[in-house]
Write a protein that holds these residues in place. Structure first.
Motif, mmCIF file in Angstrom:
data_model
loop_
_atom_site.group_PDB
_atom_site.id
_atom_site.type_symbol
_atom_site.label_atom_id
_atom_site.label_comp_id
_atom_site.label_asym_id
_atom_site.label_seq_id
_atom_site.Cartn_x
_atom_site.Cartn_y
_atom_site.Cartn_z
ATOM 1 N N SER A 128 0.834 -1.283 -0.068
ATOM 2 C CA SER A 128 -0.126 0.105 0.068
ATOM 3 C C SER A 128 0.781 1.309 0.037
ATOM 4 C CB SER A 128 -0.979 -0.048 1.300
ATOM 5 O OG SER A 128 -0.089 0.246 2.424
ATOM 6 N N GLN A 129 0.180 2.369 -0.260
ATOM 7 C CA GLN A 129 1.075 3.530 -0.344
ATOM 8 C C GLN A 129 1.910 3.799 0.835
ATOM 9 O OE1 GLN A 129 0.266 7.647 -2.070
ATOM 10 N NE2 GLN A 129 -1.558 6.416 -3.176
ATOM 11 N N GLU A 130 1.283 3.850 1.959
ATOM 12 C CA GLU A 130 1.911 4.052 3.323
ATOM 13 C C GLU A 130 2.575 2.745 3.781
ATOM 14 O OE1 GLU A 130 -2.125 3.612 4.032
ATOM 15 O OE2 GLU A 130 -1.098 4.704 2.480
ATOM 16 N N GLY A 131 2.670 1.702 2.892
ATOM 17 C CA GLY A 131 3.076 0.291 3.143
ATOM 18 C C GLY A 131 4.712 0.092 3.438
ATOM 19 N N TYR A 132 4.892 -1.088 3.826
ATOM 20 C CA TYR A 132 6.521 -1.332 4.473
ATOM 21 C C TYR A 132 7.269 -1.074 3.265
ATOM 22 C CZ TYR A 132 3.315 -3.524 7.830
ATOM 23 O OH TYR A 132 2.421 -3.733 8.653
ATOM 24 N N LEU A 133 6.893 -1.607 2.025
ATOM 25 C CA LEU A 133 7.921 -1.407 0.913
ATOM 26 C C LEU A 133 8.363 0.099 0.775
ATOM 27 C CD1 LEU A 133 9.441 -2.895 -1.347
ATOM 28 C CD2 LEU A 133 7.396 -2.579 -2.642
ATOM 29 N N ASN A 134 7.052 0.810 0.637
ATOM 30 C CA ASN A 134 7.312 2.503 0.347
ATOM 31 C C ASN A 134 8.194 2.854 1.464
ATOM 32 O OD1 ASN A 134 6.253 3.068 -2.092
ATOM 33 N ND2 ASN A 134 4.323 2.768 -1.681
ATOM 34 N N GLN A 135 7.849 2.590 2.699
ATOM 35 C CA GLN A 135 8.736 3.105 3.797
ATOM 36 C C GLN A 135 10.300 2.884 3.676
ATOM 37 O OE1 GLN A 135 7.147 2.150 7.699
ATOM 38 N NE2 GLN A 135 4.964 2.408 7.247
ATOM 39 N N VAL A 136 10.372 1.598 3.229
ATOM 40 C CA VAL A 136 11.923 1.228 3.364
ATOM 41 C C VAL A 136 12.417 1.943 2.184
ATOM 42 C CG1 VAL A 136 13.348 -0.856 2.487
ATOM 43 C CG2 VAL A 136 11.515 -1.016 4.264
ATOM 44 N N LEU A 137 11.460 2.059 0.920
ATOM 45 C CA LEU A 137 12.291 2.522 -0.082
ATOM 46 C C LEU A 137 12.347 4.031 -0.177
ATOM 47 C CD1 LEU A 137 10.715 0.770 -3.325
ATOM 48 C CD2 LEU A 137 12.664 0.467 -2.426
ATOM 49 N N LEU A 138 11.611 4.832 0.605
ATOM 50 C CA LEU A 138 11.666 6.391 1.022
ATOM 51 C C LEU A 138 13.192 6.495 2.072
ATOM 52 C CD1 LEU A 138 8.020 7.293 1.597
ATOM 53 C CD2 LEU A 138 9.722 8.275 -0.254
ATOM 54 N N TRP A 139 12.925 5.353 2.947
ATOM 55 C CA TRP A 139 14.054 5.826 3.826
ATOM 56 C C TRP A 139 15.544 5.325 3.272
ATOM 57 C CZ3 TRP A 139 17.399 1.908 6.323
ATOM 58 C CH2 TRP A 139 17.860 2.307 7.633
ATOM 59 N N ILE A 140 15.513 4.632 2.355
ATOM 60 C CA ILE A 140 16.892 4.307 1.687
ATOM 61 C C ILE A 140 17.023 5.713 0.749
ATOM 62 C CG2 ILE A 140 18.166 3.025 0.173
ATOM 63 C CD1 ILE A 140 16.547 0.561 0.828
ATOM 64 N N GLY A 141 16.004 6.177 0.356
ATOM 65 C CA GLY A 141 16.313 7.188 -0.754
ATOM 66 C C GLY A 141 16.341 7.002 -1.896
ATOM 67 N N VAL A 142 15.752 5.898 -2.359
ATOM 68 C CA VAL A 142 15.367 5.343 -3.791
ATOM 69 C C VAL A 142 14.358 6.276 -4.530
ATOM 70 C CG1 VAL A 142 15.336 3.451 -5.259
ATOM 71 C CG2 VAL A 142 16.280 3.010 -3.001
ATOM 72 N N ASN A 201 11.510 9.386 -4.050
ATOM 73 C CA ASN A 201 11.141 10.464 -3.460
ATOM 74 C C ASN A 201 9.635 10.670 -2.678
ATOM 75 O OD1 ASN A 201 13.543 11.783 -3.458
ATOM 76 N ND2 ASN A 201 13.306 12.390 -5.355
ATOM 77 N N GLU A 202 8.577 9.941 -3.745
ATOM 78 C CA GLU A 202 7.502 9.822 -3.214
ATOM 79 C C GLU A 202 6.926 8.349 -3.452
ATOM 80 O OE1 GLU A 202 5.091 11.722 -6.612
ATOM 81 O OE2 GLU A 202 6.481 13.030 -6.282
ATOM 82 N N PRO A 203 5.846 8.006 -2.539
ATOM 83 C CA PRO A 203 5.405 6.437 -2.743
ATOM 84 C C PRO A 203 5.193 6.176 -3.838
ATOM 85 C CG PRO A 203 4.154 7.884 -1.389
ATOM 86 C CD PRO A 203 5.258 8.773 -1.537
ATOM 87 N N LEU A 204 5.445 4.840 -4.467
ATOM 88 C CA LEU A 204 4.983 4.311 -5.551
ATOM 89 C C LEU A 204 3.764 3.681 -5.203
ATOM 90 C CD1 LEU A 204 8.113 1.810 -5.846
ATOM 91 C CD2 LEU A 204 7.639 4.067 -7.248
ATOM 92 N N ILE A 205 2.790 3.798 -6.408
ATOM 93 C CA ILE A 205 1.405 3.258 -6.257
ATOM 94 C C ILE A 205 1.613 1.941 -6.862
ATOM 95 C CG2 ILE A 205 -0.978 3.528 -7.110
ATOM 96 C CD1 ILE A 205 -0.184 6.463 -6.910
ATOM 97 N N ILE A 206 1.563 0.913 -6.089
ATOM 98 C CA ILE A 206 1.559 -0.521 -6.439
ATOM 99 C C ILE A 206 0.375 -1.154 -5.953
ATOM 100 C CG2 ILE A 206 2.973 -2.694 -6.299
ATOM 101 C CD1 ILE A 206 5.097 -1.093 -5.231
ATOM 102 N N LEU A 207 -0.254 -1.262 -5.122
ATOM 103 C CA LEU A 207 -1.465 -1.846 -4.613
ATOM 104 C C LEU A 207 -2.478 -1.343 -5.442
ATOM 105 C CD1 LEU A 207 -2.564 -3.855 -2.428
ATOM 106 C CD2 LEU A 207 -3.297 -1.897 -1.166
ATOM 107 N N ASN A 208 -3.583 -2.058 -5.669
ATOM 108 C CA ASN A 208 -4.681 -1.855 -6.841
ATOM 109 C C ASN A 208 -4.303 -1.427 -8.046
ATOM 110 O OD1 ASN A 208 -6.172 -2.067 -4.574
ATOM 111 N ND2 ASN A 208 -6.367 -0.060 -4.150
#
Lengths: 295, 272
Positions: A137-151, A153-160
């Motif tokens: 999800s947008q605020e999900g774990y994957l996006n959190q990790v990717l944002l934290w690493i800095g890959v 800048n804004e969450p990817l939309i994957i769910l749905n």
């Protein structure tokens, strides 16, 4: 005694597997009606022969014509097919290295690794699909990790989206792909590879020219085992897919539960079955060939 | 044996991470204090309390266990019979149809199986509830049982049965005293498989149940559609652990049996 032994399972399957299909087929030829049950005609046995004739006279292929006219349906079949093909290939891509790794692992590890592949298969399918909702999800774990690493800048939309559907299918059907490939690779004689290398093959071409062809049976079996159930999949596209993810299992469900159009739902089911007969027969023939080869 | 290459180690590590991380994350976040599932706010077991106090979940769990128990027992009996027919009954009229009917339900999309059974129950005017779900689950689970049992039946020595018959056993006695003990592990794993298939099923149960019976997957489904919730995480964790313990126990028992059997066979060979 022998007759009873044959008759009990035979009649059970006849009554609860074959007869239901006959009913589905019959209702697919009926018309929608505001009644209980919501279709017409219903067979009135009390009227005898005349009733039977009137009953058959009213059956027609209208629903099937409807399926070809409304582009929702053929688009859904096509998109199910596309999703099934792509996710089968992705599962093969992910599953083959794992199966290969297990087959090449030290003997004493193999049973344990094998067990680890099967274990997820025993846990609830629904829960396994659900576990990805929190990840993707947008605020999900994957996006959190990717944002934290800095890959990103804004969450990817994957769910749905369809990407989430592919991930879900690969994840849940992976064991079906790994097991037959592993079974084929385990039988493979290592000395063949050594021979190929001695004769001047590089490691990669030895893999490509010896290992892959010899595990062909496993690849074929695994691909069918993923492809066939994926076509009619309902849970994954409903939970992970979006409103634009079109799959025929979902269409059938909605036609039945939301629109309450039983005749069209039945026609969708009959066509789906006809489509699936081809891969099912091919799969059976492949298994048969393999059994004969083993004898 | 070649040593493990770095490629194999990497693919196994990544592969198993892919298979297990999602469930691991789910389990970890089921102990999250916060109602917001994706933000960690400290350790807490309160969601487990919520699940165990939620009577709707408990009722659904009870229905699910009832259905799974009844259908797996029925499926084991019918599936074992079907396996014996497939392996031992020789040729009879309708054999092709019979084997087709055994394999087809396993590859049938669940939506079709569910729809067709529902339409059958409606046209028979049956009240839908636990009973109809049991019938539906038995039908597809018996096919899996028969595949598991027939693979064992194929591999064991038929002369043992013939010896029992020559020594004056009736066919029923020969089955009970010779065949059944030999195929017992397969019958038990068939039962376990049928039980978990039934526990797991959402689609067929949704079609064939009525308002009086809601199974746990149906309950989870209706709440999961609205999004991720910590309560469902806790419930899922409980279910994952129960299944994991069950499967590991079963495989340990199975392993012990195999070892014992091998020892007995070795001893018998020494005597002969």
């Amino acid at each position: 005694m022998r007759r009873l032994l044959i008759a009990v399972p035979f009649l059970w399957l006849l009554a609860l597997f074959i007869v239901p299909f006959a009913i589905v087929f019959k209702i697919s030829l009926s018309d929608l009606a505001v009644a209980i049950p919501p279709y017409t005609p219903t067979l009135d046995i009390a009227e005898g022969w005349a009733g039977l004739k009137a009953f058959f006279a009213e059956l027609d292929f209208e629903n099937y014509i409807w399926l070809t006219e409304d582009d929702l349906y053929w688009k859904a079949y096509l998109s199910s097919f596309k999703i099934a093909v792509i996710s089968t290939l992705l599962t093969l891509l992910v599953g083959y290295p794992i199966a290969y790794g297990i087959a090449r692992a030290p003997q004493e590890w193999r049973a344990m690794l094998f067990m680890l592949v099967i274990l997820p298969f025993w846990t609830s399918f629904l829960i396994r699909v659900y576990s990805w909702m929190g990840i993707l999800s947008q605020e999900g774990y994957l996006n959190q990790v990717l944002l934290w690493i800095g890959v990103i800048n804004e969450p990817l939309i994957i769910l749905n989206t369809n990407i989430a559907v592919y991930i879900g299918i690969v994840y849940t059907y992976l064991p079906f792909m790994i097991l037959p490939i592993y079974a084929a690779l385990e039988k493979l004689d290592i000395s063949l590879l050594e021979a190929a290398e001695d004769l001047g093959c590089s490691r990669f071409s030895a893999f490509w020219l010896v290992t892959v062809p010899l595990s062909k049976q496993g690849i074929i079996a695994g691909s069918f085992l993923v492809f066939i159930p994926t076509i009619g999949e309902f849970v994954i596209p409903s939970l992970l897919g979006g409103s634009r993810t079109l799959m025929i299992g979902k269409v059938l469900w909605e036609e039945f539960f939301s629109n309450r159009d039983w005749p069209v739902a039945s026609a969708v089911a009959v066509v789906l079955l006809l489509i699936l007969i081809i891969p099912i027969v091919l799969f059976q023939r492949n298994e048969q060939k393999q059994r004969e080869a083993n004898q | 044996m070649r040593r493990m290459t770095w490629f194999n180690v990497t693919s196994l590590t990544l592969g198993f991470a892919f298979l297990y991380l999602p469930m691991l994350i789910l389990i970890i976040f089921s102990f999250n204090e916060s109602k917001l599932v994706t933000v960690w706010a400290g350790f807490s077991t309160k969601w487990y309390g919520e699940v165990l106090r939620n009577t709707a979940f408990l009722d659904a769990a009870w229905v699910t266990i009832k259905v799974a128990f009844l259908s797996s027992c029925l499926a084991t009996v019918l599936g074992t019979m079907a396996a014996i027919v497939m392996v031992r009954a020789g040729r009879f009229r309708g054999r092709t149809v019979f084997s087709g009917m055994i394999y087809a339900p396993m590859v049938m999309p669940e939506v079709i199986t569910g729809l067709s059974l529902l339409l059958l129950f409606i046209s028979l005017g049956m009240d839908r509830g636990v009973f109809t779900i049991v019938l539906a689950h038995t039908t597809f689970a018996m096919c899996y049982v028969s595949v598991v049992v027939s693979s064992r039946l194929v591999s064991f020595d038929q002369s043992l049965e013939e010896a029992a018959l020559d020594l004056g056993c009736s066919p029923v006695q020969a089955f009970r005293l010779v065949t059944l003990p030999i195929i017992a592990p397969a019958v038990i794993s068939g039962w376990l498989l049928a039980f978990t298939l039934s526990l797991d099923d959402l689609v067929i149960a949704s079609f064939t149940s009525g308002p009086s019976a809601t199974t746990l997957p149906m309950k989870i489904w209706s709440s999961v559609r609205l999004g991720v919730s910590p309560e469902i995480n806790a419930l899922s964790t409980i279910m994952i652990l129960v299944v994991a313990i069950g499967v590991i126990t079963a495989s340990l028992i199975n392993k012990r049996n195999v070892v014992r059997q091998q020892r007995e066979e070795a001893a018998a060979e020494k005597l002969a």
